[in-house]
Design a protein around this motif. Sequence first.
Motif, PDB file in Angstrom:
ATOM      1  N   GLN A 291       0.856  -1.176   0.000  1.00 20.53           N
ATOM      2  CA  GLN A 291       0.000   0.000   0.000  1.00 20.53           C
ATOM      3  C   GLN A 291       0.894   1.230   0.000  1.00 20.53           C
ATOM      4  O   GLN A 291       1.961   1.223   0.606  1.00 20.53           O
ATOM      5  CB  GLN A 291      -0.865   0.032   1.258  1.00 20.53           C
ATOM      6  CG  GLN A 291      -1.834  -1.120   1.348  1.00 20.53           C
ATOM      7  CD  GLN A 291      -2.547  -1.133   2.700  1.00 20.53           C
ATOM      8  OE1 GLN A 291      -2.078  -0.564   3.661  1.00 20.53           O
ATOM      9  NE2 GLN A 291      -3.661  -1.819   2.749  1.00 20.53           N
ATOM     10  N   ALA A 292       0.453   2.266  -0.674  1.00 24.80           N
ATOM     11  CA  ALA A 292       1.185   3.524  -0.623  1.00 24.80           C
ATOM     12  C   ALA A 292       1.086   4.063   0.797  1.00 24.80           C
ATOM     13  O   ALA A 292       0.012   4.046   1.387  1.00 24.80           O
ATOM     14  CB  ALA A 292       0.592   4.509  -1.608  1.00 24.80           C
ATOM     15  N   PRO A 293       2.200   4.513   1.347  1.00 24.31           N
ATOM     16  CA  PRO A 293       2.126   5.038   2.714  1.00 24.31           C
ATOM     17  C   PRO A 293       1.342   6.349   2.750  1.00 24.31           C
ATOM     18  O   PRO A 293       1.387   7.136   1.802  1.00 24.31           O
ATOM     19  CB  PRO A 293       3.591   5.267   3.081  1.00 24.31           C
ATOM     20  CG  PRO A 293       4.301   5.403   1.783  1.00 24.31           C
ATOM     21  CD  PRO A 293       3.527   4.583   0.786  1.00 24.31           C
ATOM     22  N   LEU A 294       0.627   6.543   3.834  1.00 22.38           N
ATOM     23  CA  LEU A 294      -0.119   7.786   3.988  1.00 22.38           C
ATOM     24  C   LEU A 294       0.842   8.906   4.366  1.00 22.38           C
ATOM     25  O   LEU A 294       1.798   8.688   5.104  1.00 22.38           O
ATOM     26  CB  LEU A 294      -1.171   7.643   5.093  1.00 22.38           C
ATOM     27  CG  LEU A 294      -2.251   6.602   4.898  1.00 22.38           C
ATOM     28  CD1 LEU A 294      -3.259   6.677   6.043  1.00 22.38           C
ATOM     29  CD2 LEU A 294      -2.951   6.760   3.569  1.00 22.38           C
ATOM     30  N   SER A 295       0.551  10.093   3.865  1.00 20.33           N
ATOM     31  CA  SER A 295       1.345  11.251   4.269  1.00 20.33           C
ATOM     32  C   SER A 295       1.024  11.564   5.730  1.00 20.33           C
ATOM     33  O   SER A 295      -0.029  11.153   6.241  1.00 20.33           O
ATOM     34  CB  SER A 295       1.006  12.454   3.394  1.00 20.33           C
ATOM     35  OG  SER A 295      -0.262  12.979   3.759  1.00 20.33           O
ATOM     36  N   PRO A 296       1.905  12.291   6.405  1.00 18.79           N
ATOM     37  CA  PRO A 296       1.609  12.655   7.803  1.00 18.79           C
ATOM     38  C   PRO A 296       0.278  13.390   7.942  1.00 18.79           C
ATOM     39  O   PRO A 296      -0.459  13.167   8.901  1.00 18.79           O
ATOM     40  CB  PRO A 296       2.781  13.562   8.180  1.00 18.79           C
ATOM     41  CG  PRO A 296       3.899  13.117   7.299  1.00 18.79           C
ATOM     42  CD  PRO A 296       3.241  12.703   6.004  1.00 18.79           C
ATOM     43  N   ARG A 297      -0.065  14.233   6.978  1.00 24.45           N
ATOM     44  CA  ARG A 297      -1.335  14.973   7.045  1.00 24.45           C
ATOM     45  C   ARG A 297      -2.525  14.052   6.844  1.00 24.45           C
ATOM     46  O   ARG A 297      -3.542  14.195   7.514  1.00 24.45           O
ATOM     47  CB  ARG A 297      -1.343  16.098   6.010  1.00 24.45           C
ATOM     48  CG  ARG A 297      -0.406  17.211   6.409  1.00 24.45           C
ATOM     49  CD  ARG A 297      -0.421  18.336   5.423  1.00 24.45           C
ATOM     50  NE  ARG A 297       0.379  19.432   5.947  1.00 24.45           N
ATOM     51  CZ  ARG A 297       0.202  20.701   5.632  1.00 24.45           C
ATOM     52  NH1 ARG A 297      -0.746  21.043   4.792  1.00 24.45           N
ATOM     53  NH2 ARG A 297       0.962  21.627   6.146  1.00 24.45           N
ATOM     54  N   GLU A 298      -2.411  13.107   5.915  1.00 21.29           N
ATOM     55  CA  GLU A 298      -3.493  12.144   5.703  1.00 21.29           C
ATOM     56  C   GLU A 298      -3.691  11.296   6.952  1.00 21.29           C
ATOM     57  O   GLU A 298      -4.825  11.046   7.377  1.00 21.29           O
ATOM     58  CB  GLU A 298      -3.190  11.251   4.502  1.00 21.29           C
ATOM     59  CG  GLU A 298      -3.251  11.977   3.176  1.00 21.29           C
ATOM     60  CD  GLU A 298      -2.563  11.258   2.038  1.00 21.29           C
ATOM     61  OE1 GLU A 298      -2.657  11.748   0.902  1.00 21.29           O
ATOM     62  OE2 GLU A 298      -1.916  10.206   2.272  1.00 21.29           O
ATOM     63  N   LEU A 299      -2.585  10.865   7.546  1.00 19.95           N
ATOM     64  CA  LEU A 299      -2.643  10.048   8.754  1.00 19.95           C
ATOM     65  C   LEU A 299      -3.330  10.803   9.893  1.00 19.95           C
ATOM     66  O   LEU A 299      -4.160  10.251  10.616  1.00 19.95           O
ATOM     67  CB  LEU A 299      -1.222   9.648   9.153  1.00 19.95           C
ATOM     68  CG  LEU A 299      -1.063   8.499  10.122  1.00 19.95           C
ATOM     69  CD1 LEU A 299      -1.745   7.237   9.609  1.00 19.95           C
ATOM     70  CD2 LEU A 299       0.413   8.241  10.361  1.00 19.95           C
TER      71      LEU A 299
ATOM     72  N   ILE B 235     -12.399  18.713  12.279  1.00 18.90           N
ATOM     73  CA  ILE B 235     -11.005  18.447  11.904  1.00 18.90           C
ATOM     74  C   ILE B 235     -10.410  19.667  11.211  1.00 18.90           C
ATOM     75  O   ILE B 235      -9.283  20.082  11.518  1.00 18.90           O
ATOM     76  CB  ILE B 235     -10.901  17.194  11.009  1.00 18.90           C
ATOM     77  CG1 ILE B 235     -11.323  15.938  11.797  1.00 18.90           C
ATOM     78  CG2 ILE B 235      -9.475  17.030  10.469  1.00 18.90           C
ATOM     79  CD1 ILE B 235     -11.525  14.703  10.934  1.00 18.90           C
ATOM     80  N   ALA B 236     -11.173  20.254  10.294  1.00 17.41           N
ATOM     81  CA  ALA B 236     -10.695  21.432   9.564  1.00 17.41           C
ATOM     82  C   ALA B 236     -10.384  22.575  10.533  1.00 17.41           C
ATOM     83  O   ALA B 236      -9.333  23.227  10.417  1.00 17.41           O
ATOM     84  CB  ALA B 236     -11.736  21.865   8.540  1.00 17.41           C
ATOM     85  N   GLU B 237     -11.259  22.794  11.502  1.00 15.01           N
ATOM     86  CA  GLU B 237     -11.038  23.857  12.481  1.00 15.01           C
ATOM     87  C   GLU B 237      -9.823  23.556  13.350  1.00 15.01           C
ATOM     88  O   GLU B 237      -8.988  24.425  13.594  1.00 15.01           O
ATOM     89  CB  GLU B 237     -12.283  24.050  13.355  1.00 15.01           C
ATOM     90  CG  GLU B 237     -13.428  24.698  12.603  1.00 15.01           C
ATOM     91  CD  GLU B 237     -14.731  24.710  13.388  1.00 15.01           C
ATOM     92  OE1 GLU B 237     -14.797  24.178  14.527  1.00 15.01           O
ATOM     93  OE2 GLU B 237     -15.718  25.267  12.853  1.00 15.01           O
ATOM     94  N   ARG B 238      -9.712  22.325  13.798  1.00 17.19           N
ATOM     95  CA  ARG B 238      -8.599  21.947  14.677  1.00 17.19           C
ATOM     96  C   ARG B 238      -7.244  22.061  13.980  1.00 17.19           C
ATOM     97  O   ARG B 238      -6.257  22.464  14.586  1.00 17.19           O
ATOM     98  CB  ARG B 238      -8.818  20.519  15.176  1.00 17.19           C
ATOM     99  CG  ARG B 238      -7.715  20.030  16.084  1.00 17.19           C
ATOM    100  CD  ARG B 238      -8.146  18.750  16.748  1.00 17.19           C
ATOM    101  NE  ARG B 238      -7.066  18.182  17.516  1.00 17.19           N
ATOM    102  CZ  ARG B 238      -7.240  17.410  18.570  1.00 17.19           C
ATOM    103  NH1 ARG B 238      -8.466  17.126  18.970  1.00 17.19           N
ATOM    104  NH2 ARG B 238      -6.234  16.913  19.210  1.00 17.19           N
TER     105      ARG B 238
ATOM    106  N   THR C 206      -9.910  20.788   1.900  1.00 15.47           N
ATOM    107  CA  THR C 206      -8.579  20.179   2.029  1.00 15.47           C
ATOM    108  C   THR C 206      -8.636  18.914   2.872  1.00 15.47           C
ATOM    109  O   THR C 206      -8.074  17.876   2.496  1.00 15.47           O
ATOM    110  CB  THR C 206      -7.593  21.191   2.658  1.00 15.47           C
ATOM    111  OG1 THR C 206      -7.462  22.298   1.777  1.00 15.47           O
ATOM    112  CG2 THR C 206      -6.223  20.562   2.895  1.00 15.47           C
ATOM    113  N   VAL C 207      -9.331  18.989   4.001  1.00 13.93           N
ATOM    114  CA  VAL C 207      -9.458  17.828   4.890  1.00 13.93           C
ATOM    115  C   VAL C 207     -10.168  16.683   4.168  1.00 13.93           C
ATOM    116  O   VAL C 207      -9.742  15.522   4.238  1.00 13.93           O
ATOM    117  CB  VAL C 207     -10.200  18.218   6.191  1.00 13.93           C
ATOM    118  CG1 VAL C 207     -10.565  16.992   7.009  1.00 13.93           C
ATOM    119  CG2 VAL C 207      -9.344  19.171   7.010  1.00 13.93           C
ATOM    120  N   SER C 208     -11.227  17.012   3.449  1.00 14.26           N
ATOM    121  CA  SER C 208     -11.974  16.002   2.699  1.00 14.26           C
ATOM    122  C   SER C 208     -11.096  15.357   1.624  1.00 14.26           C
ATOM    123  O   SER C 208     -11.121  14.138   1.436  1.00 14.26           O
ATOM    124  CB  SER C 208     -13.207  16.645   2.073  1.00 14.26           C
ATOM    125  OG  SER C 208     -13.940  15.686   1.357  1.00 14.26           O
ATOM    126  N   THR C 209     -10.302  16.170   0.944  1.00 13.20           N
ATOM    127  CA  THR C 209      -9.389  15.657  -0.083  1.00 13.20           C
ATOM    128  C   THR C 209      -8.354  14.716   0.533  1.00 13.20           C
ATOM    129  O   THR C 209      -8.038  13.662  -0.029  1.00 13.20           O
ATOM    130  CB  THR C 209      -8.677  16.827  -0.799  1.00 13.20           C
ATOM    131  OG1 THR C 209      -9.672  17.626  -1.446  1.00 13.20           O
ATOM    132  CG2 THR C 209      -7.676  16.339  -1.824  1.00 13.20           C
TER     133      THR C 209
END
Length: 75
Positions: free
Chosen positions: A6-14, A29-32, A39-42
Amino acid sequence: GGRGEQAPLSPRELEVVRLFAGGMTMKEIAERLNRSIKTVSTQKTAALRKLGLARDSELFQYAQSAGLSHLSSAQ
């Protein structure tokens, strides 16, 4: 039998996956993280794709099995 590498998740995706699996909404999540909801949804969608998952429920199961769903209580 697995699906291969599997492609590793980026730190932001994780980070998005961890917070989402911990019960936060996209808006929370977006606010935090001080990001737009888009962006969060993407980032969540990218994580789903990289993990070969189709639904949020599968993402919850993945996060739980990977030990990602515990939130650090910072409320």
